[in-house]
Motif scaffolding. Structure first.
Motif, PDB file in Angstrom:
ATOM      1  N   GLY A   1       1.046  -1.133  -0.027  1.00 45.92           N
ATOM      2  CA  GLY A   1       0.108   0.066  -0.016  1.00 45.92           C
ATOM      3  C   GLY A   1       0.804   0.985  -0.033  1.00 45.92           C
ATOM      4  O   GLY A   1       1.975   1.157   0.143  1.00 45.92           O
ATOM      5  N   LEU A   2       0.261   2.477  -0.210  1.00 60.16           N
ATOM      6  CA  LEU A   2       0.912   3.679  -0.215  1.00 60.16           C
ATOM      7  C   LEU A   2       1.570   4.131   0.895  1.00 60.16           C
ATOM      8  O   LEU A   2       2.636   4.480   1.009  1.00 60.16           O
ATOM      9  N   SER A   3       1.030   3.885   2.093  1.00 63.40           N
ATOM     10  CA  SER A   3       1.618   4.332   3.452  1.00 63.40           C
ATOM     11  C   SER A   3       2.789   3.752   3.882  1.00 63.40           C
ATOM     12  O   SER A   3       3.694   4.335   4.302  1.00 63.40           O
ATOM     13  N   ALA A   4       3.142   2.232   3.447  1.00 65.14           N
ATOM     14  CA  ALA A   4       4.472   1.744   3.746  1.00 65.14           C
ATOM     15  C   ALA A   4       5.584   1.983   2.742  1.00 65.14           C
ATOM     16  O   ALA A   4       6.681   1.636   3.218  1.00 65.14           O
ATOM     17  N   LEU A   5       5.140   2.545   1.775  1.00 63.88           N
ATOM     18  CA  LEU A   5       6.398   2.857   0.833  1.00 63.88           C
ATOM     19  C   LEU A   5       7.499   3.680   1.213  1.00 63.88           C
ATOM     20  O   LEU A   5       8.622   3.268   0.887  1.00 63.88           O
ATOM     21  N   LEU A   6       7.329   4.797   1.731  1.00 61.87           N
ATOM     22  CA  LEU A   6       8.192   5.741   2.144  1.00 61.87           C
ATOM     23  C   LEU A   6       9.109   5.060   3.122  1.00 61.87           C
ATOM     24  O   LEU A   6      10.362   5.226   2.996  1.00 61.87           O
ATOM     25  N   PRO A   7       8.764   4.387   4.241  1.00 56.91           N
ATOM     26  CA  PRO A   7       9.766   3.851   5.211  1.00 56.91           C
ATOM     27  C   PRO A   7      10.484   2.616   4.314  1.00 56.91           C
ATOM     28  O   PRO A   7      11.645   2.499   4.656  1.00 56.91           O
ATOM     29  N   ILE A   8       9.873   2.054   3.848  1.00 57.51           N
ATOM     30  CA  ILE A   8      10.188   1.037   2.992  1.00 57.51           C
ATOM     31  C   ILE A   8      11.503   1.526   2.089  1.00 57.51           C
ATOM     32  O   ILE A   8      12.719   0.940   1.930  1.00 57.51           O
ATOM     33  N   TRP A   9      11.197   2.371   1.258  1.00 59.12           N
ATOM     34  CA  TRP A   9      12.335   3.009   0.238  1.00 59.12           C
ATOM     35  C   TRP A   9      13.299   3.665   0.963  1.00 59.12           C
ATOM     36  O   TRP A   9      14.396   3.459   0.541  1.00 59.12           O
ATOM     37  N   ILE A  10      13.121   4.362   2.247  1.00 58.43           N
ATOM     38  CA  ILE A  10      14.236   4.907   2.944  1.00 58.43           C
ATOM     39  C   ILE A  10      15.139   3.549   3.584  1.00 58.43           C
ATOM     40  O   ILE A  10      16.399   3.790   3.209  1.00 58.43           O
ATOM     41  N   GLY A  11      14.602   2.635   3.889  1.00 65.02           N
ATOM     42  CA  GLY A  11      15.249   1.533   4.496  1.00 65.02           C
ATOM     43  C   GLY A  11      16.240   0.802   3.189  1.00 65.02           C
ATOM     44  O   GLY A  11      17.358   0.614   3.479  1.00 65.02           O
ATOM     45  N   ALA A  12      15.578   0.638   2.321  1.00 65.08           N
ATOM     46  CA  ALA A  12      16.192   0.141   1.032  1.00 65.08           C
ATOM     47  C   ALA A  12      17.384   1.079   0.517  1.00 65.08           C
ATOM     48  O   ALA A  12      18.485   0.727   0.269  1.00 65.08           O
ATOM     49  N   SER A  13      16.929   2.395   0.290  1.00 63.27           N
ATOM     50  CA  SER A  13      18.128   3.368  -0.054  1.00 63.27           C
ATOM     51  C   SER A  13      19.132   3.351   0.817  1.00 63.27           C
ATOM     52  O   SER A  13      20.232   3.709   0.340  1.00 63.27           O
ATOM     53  N   LEU A  14      18.987   3.482   2.000  1.00 65.85           N
ATOM     54  CA  LEU A  14      20.075   3.322   3.126  1.00 65.85           C
ATOM     55  C   LEU A  14      21.050   1.998   3.114  1.00 65.85           C
ATOM     56  O   LEU A  14      22.290   2.189   2.871  1.00 65.85           O
ATOM     57  N   MET A  15      20.453   0.714   2.717  1.00 58.29           N
ATOM     58  CA  MET A  15      21.124  -0.500   2.488  1.00 58.29           C
ATOM     59  C   MET A  15      21.796  -0.282   1.090  1.00 58.29           C
ATOM     60  O   MET A  15      23.067  -0.562   1.093  1.00 58.29           O
ATOM     61  N   ALA A  16      21.003   0.221  -0.009  1.00 56.12           N
ATOM     62  CA  ALA A  16      21.770   0.388  -1.114  1.00 56.12           C
ATOM     63  C   ALA A  16      22.954   1.267  -1.360  1.00 56.12           C
ATOM     64  O   ALA A  16      24.136   1.096  -1.940  1.00 56.12           O
TER      65      ALA A  16
ATOM     66  N   ALA B   1      16.178  -4.376  -6.103  1.00 52.96           N
ATOM     67  CA  ALA B   1      15.060  -4.888  -5.598  1.00 52.96           C
ATOM     68  C   ALA B   1      15.162  -5.667  -4.591  1.00 52.96           C
ATOM     69  O   ALA B   1      14.376  -5.834  -3.898  1.00 52.96           O
ATOM     70  N   ALA B   2      16.389  -6.363  -4.332  1.00 52.88           N
ATOM     71  CA  ALA B   2      16.767  -7.278  -3.129  1.00 52.88           C
ATOM     72  C   ALA B   2      16.647  -6.393  -1.667  1.00 52.88           C
ATOM     73  O   ALA B   2      16.205  -6.547  -0.753  1.00 52.88           O
ATOM     74  N   TYR B   3      17.331  -5.071  -1.920  1.00 50.20           N
ATOM     75  CA  TYR B   3      17.189  -4.215  -0.728  1.00 50.20           C
ATOM     76  C   TYR B   3      15.671  -3.730  -0.359  1.00 50.20           C
ATOM     77  O   TYR B   3      15.303  -3.616   0.726  1.00 50.20           O
ATOM     78  N   LEU B   4      15.001  -3.556  -1.517  1.00 52.93           N
ATOM     79  CA  LEU B   4      13.318  -3.250  -1.220  1.00 52.93           C
ATOM     80  C   LEU B   4      12.949  -4.464  -0.505  1.00 52.93           C
ATOM     81  O   LEU B   4      12.301  -4.351   0.306  1.00 52.93           O
ATOM     82  N   ALA B   5      13.038  -5.729  -0.879  1.00 54.68           N
ATOM     83  CA  ALA B   5      12.550  -6.763  -0.258  1.00 54.68           C
ATOM     84  C   ALA B   5      13.129  -7.064   1.130  1.00 54.68           C
ATOM     85  O   ALA B   5      12.192  -7.202   1.972  1.00 54.68           O
ATOM     86  N   LEU B   6      14.508  -6.720   1.454  1.00 59.82           N
ATOM     87  CA  LEU B   6      14.703  -7.043   2.891  1.00 59.82           C
ATOM     88  C   LEU B   6      14.182  -5.888   3.535  1.00 59.82           C
ATOM     89  O   LEU B   6      13.712  -5.874   4.761  1.00 59.82           O
ATOM     90  N   ALA B   7      14.145  -4.776   3.107  1.00 58.91           N
ATOM     91  CA  ALA B   7      13.492  -3.545   3.931  1.00 58.91           C
ATOM     92  C   ALA B   7      11.980  -3.840   4.259  1.00 58.91           C
ATOM     93  O   ALA B   7      11.574  -3.636   5.154  1.00 58.91           O
ATOM     94  N   THR B   8      11.210  -4.538   3.332  1.00 58.24           N
ATOM     95  CA  THR B   8       9.780  -4.829   3.287  1.00 58.24           C
ATOM     96  C   THR B   8       9.849  -5.951   4.369  1.00 58.24           C
ATOM     97  O   THR B   8       8.838  -6.016   5.176  1.00 58.24           O
ATOM     98  N   ALA B   9      10.631  -6.840   4.393  1.00 59.37           N
ATOM     99  CA  ALA B   9      10.581  -8.034   5.220  1.00 59.37           C
ATOM    100  C   ALA B   9      10.848  -7.459   6.773  1.00 59.37           C
ATOM    101  O   ALA B   9      10.474  -7.682   7.824  1.00 59.37           O
ATOM    102  N   ALA B  10      11.890  -6.520   6.893  1.00 57.16           N
ATOM    103  CA  ALA B  10      11.860  -5.928   8.353  1.00 57.16           C
ATOM    104  C   ALA B  10      10.964  -5.255   8.483  1.00 57.16           C
ATOM    105  O   ALA B  10      10.180  -5.196   9.747  1.00 57.16           O
ATOM    106  N   TRP B  11      10.135  -4.392   7.719  1.00 56.66           N
ATOM    107  CA  TRP B  11       8.876  -3.600   8.148  1.00 56.66           C
ATOM    108  C   TRP B  11       7.696  -4.519   8.316  1.00 56.66           C
ATOM    109  O   TRP B  11       7.038  -4.378   9.354  1.00 56.66           O
TER     110      TRP B  11
END
Length: 168
Positions: free
Chosen positions: A91-106, A151-161
């Motif tokens: 959903g829309l509301s979870a995208l921002l924290p997931i993007w932030i987490g994935a971008s930090l890992m990347a 995409a792997a970092y997006l997946a990992l950030a989503t799993a953490a979320w």
């Protein structure tokens, strides 16, 4: 954990493993995730408790925002398509924290790769961070190498979320 959450987590793991190993996400894997997300929404069993409107908005925003990076050749098409399918799940509301987490890992991946490339104390780690060699492909000279498996970092950030981020 709900059955849909388990299915989503298995999909995220498959995407992360595939992207880390191959530096690409195949269409069949993206489409499978999107179909599973739509099925979870249809049965009212979305693990992120997002409704149709939020999930569709998440898919559009996830795909559309990363499409800008693809257009400037900074990101692969698989990453963009995965972000769209991921938006259906979260959903829309979870995208921002997931993007932030994935971008930090990347970003950490990039910094580590650049540092180890410059000072090769661990040459095998540099090769692992750089991904597989694609010199045998006929289109290799025209393509940029894909160092960051976003995409792997997006997946990992989503799993953490899924595990920690949604707790109150």
């Amino acid at each position: 954990m709900k059955a849909a959450a388990t299915v989503c987590m298995l999909w995220l793991i498959a995407v992360a493993v595939y992207d880390f190993r191959e530096r690409r996400v195949p269409n069949w894997l993206v489409l499978a995730g999107a179909a599973l997300a739509l099925a979870a929404l249809g049965f009212g069993n979305n693990p992120f408790d997002s409704g149709w409107r939020s999930s569709l908005a998440g898919a559009v925003v996830g795909f559309g925002f990363l499409l800008l990076f693809y257009a400037t050749r900074l990101m692969g098409a698989g990453d963009v398509k995965f972000a769209g399918a991921l938006g259906l799940w979260v959903g829309l509301s979870a995208l921002l924290p997931i993007w932030i987490g994935a971008s930090l890992m990347a970003g950490a991946h990039s910094v580590l790769w650049l540092a180890l490339k410059r000072w090769p104390f661990y040459p095998r780690l540099v090769l692992m961070l750089a991904g597989p060699s694609r010199t045998s492909e006929s289109d290799a000279p025209t393509r940029r190498p894909r160092i960051i498996p976003y995409a792997a970092y997006l997946a990992l950030a989503t799993a953490a979320w899924m595990v920690w981020g949604r707790q109150s």
